[in-house]
Write an enzyme that holds these catalytic residues in place. Structure first.
Site, PDB file in Angstrom:
ATOM      1  N   ALA A  73       0.834  -1.307  -0.189  1.00 17.97           N
ATOM      2  CA  ALA A  73      -0.022  -0.150  -0.223  1.00 17.97           C
ATOM      3  C   ALA A  73       0.690   1.277   0.033  1.00 17.97           C
ATOM      4  CB  ALA A  73      -0.984   0.248   1.030  1.00 17.97           C
ATOM      5  N   GLU A 106      -1.827 -12.224  -4.553  1.00 17.09           N
ATOM      6  CA  GLU A 106      -3.229 -11.993  -5.196  1.00 17.09           C
ATOM      7  C   GLU A 106      -3.351 -10.664  -5.205  1.00 17.09           C
ATOM      8  OE1 GLU A 106      -3.058 -15.969  -2.789  1.00 17.09           O
ATOM      9  OE2 GLU A 106      -2.910 -13.715  -1.946  1.00 17.09           O
ATOM     10  N   ASN A 111      -7.850  -4.635 -10.552  1.00 19.16           N
ATOM     11  CA  ASN A 111      -6.755  -3.601 -10.298  1.00 19.16           C
ATOM     12  C   ASN A 111      -5.707  -3.958 -11.338  1.00 19.16           C
ATOM     13  OD1 ASN A 111      -4.678  -2.042  -9.269  1.00 19.16           O
ATOM     14  ND2 ASN A 111      -4.872  -2.817  -7.181  1.00 19.16           N
ATOM     15  N   TYR A 118       3.361  -5.658 -11.493  1.00 19.90           N
ATOM     16  CA  TYR A 118       3.680  -7.022 -11.191  1.00 19.90           C
ATOM     17  C   TYR A 118       4.409  -7.584 -12.285  1.00 19.90           C
ATOM     18  CZ  TYR A 118       0.863  -6.115  -6.750  1.00 19.90           C
ATOM     19  OH  TYR A 118       0.425  -5.489  -5.623  1.00 19.90           O
TER      20      TYR A 118
END
Length: 147
Positions: A73, A106, A111, A118
């Site tokens: 985050a 995950e 998103n 990633y």
């Protein structure tokens, strides 16, 4: 300038505040205290700005040769500045130092920004976990990378 370091117990409240700000179903404050005091597999990295404010974090569990990202985050004001990518790169480096072979995570199927990050870091799609997210039953895309 942003600095990156391992999280300490003194960082728990600041990290929890980010968690609450960013996620629809945040972990509890106690969960983060447990991560820092009881979970020997838990490893967290924090991003700290030049005012010494924590503006992002990345958590993972390392079990034998496997690393599972638990949460990543960044505060809204810190987004788009490469902080999330740097946190992930630090997590990957720490995992490699600990002789991890595979890292997984995950991510919400909606998103796309996170998925693109990633993939940029070498992660591949591994499957779908149906109804994984409890707030809206959204599916999760499982992603993994060989280190």
């Amino acid at each position: 300038m942003i600095n990156y370091r391992l999280m300490t117990i003194e960082d728990v409240e600041a990290v929890h505040a980010i968690e609450v700000d960013v996620f629809p179903t945040p972990w509890t404050l106690n969960a983060f205290y447990q991560e820092m005091t009881s979970n020997t597999q838990a490893h967290y990295i924090v991003a700290v700005d030049d005012t010494d404010k924590i503006i992002g974090f990345c958590g993972m569990w390392i079990v034998f040769d496997d690393s599972q990202i638990t949460n990543v985050a960044v505060l809204p004001e810190g987004r788009g500045k490469g902080i999330g990518e740097a946190l992930m790169r630090h997590a990957i480096a720490l995992s490699k130092d600990k002789k991890v072979n595979v890292m997984s995570l995950e991510v919400r199927v909606t998103n796309i920004v996170a998925q693109n990050l990633y993939r940029k870091l070498g992660f591949s799609d591994g499957g779908i976990r149906k109804g994984y997210y409890t707030d809206n039953q959204e599916d999760a895309l499982v992603m993994w990378v060989n280190l």
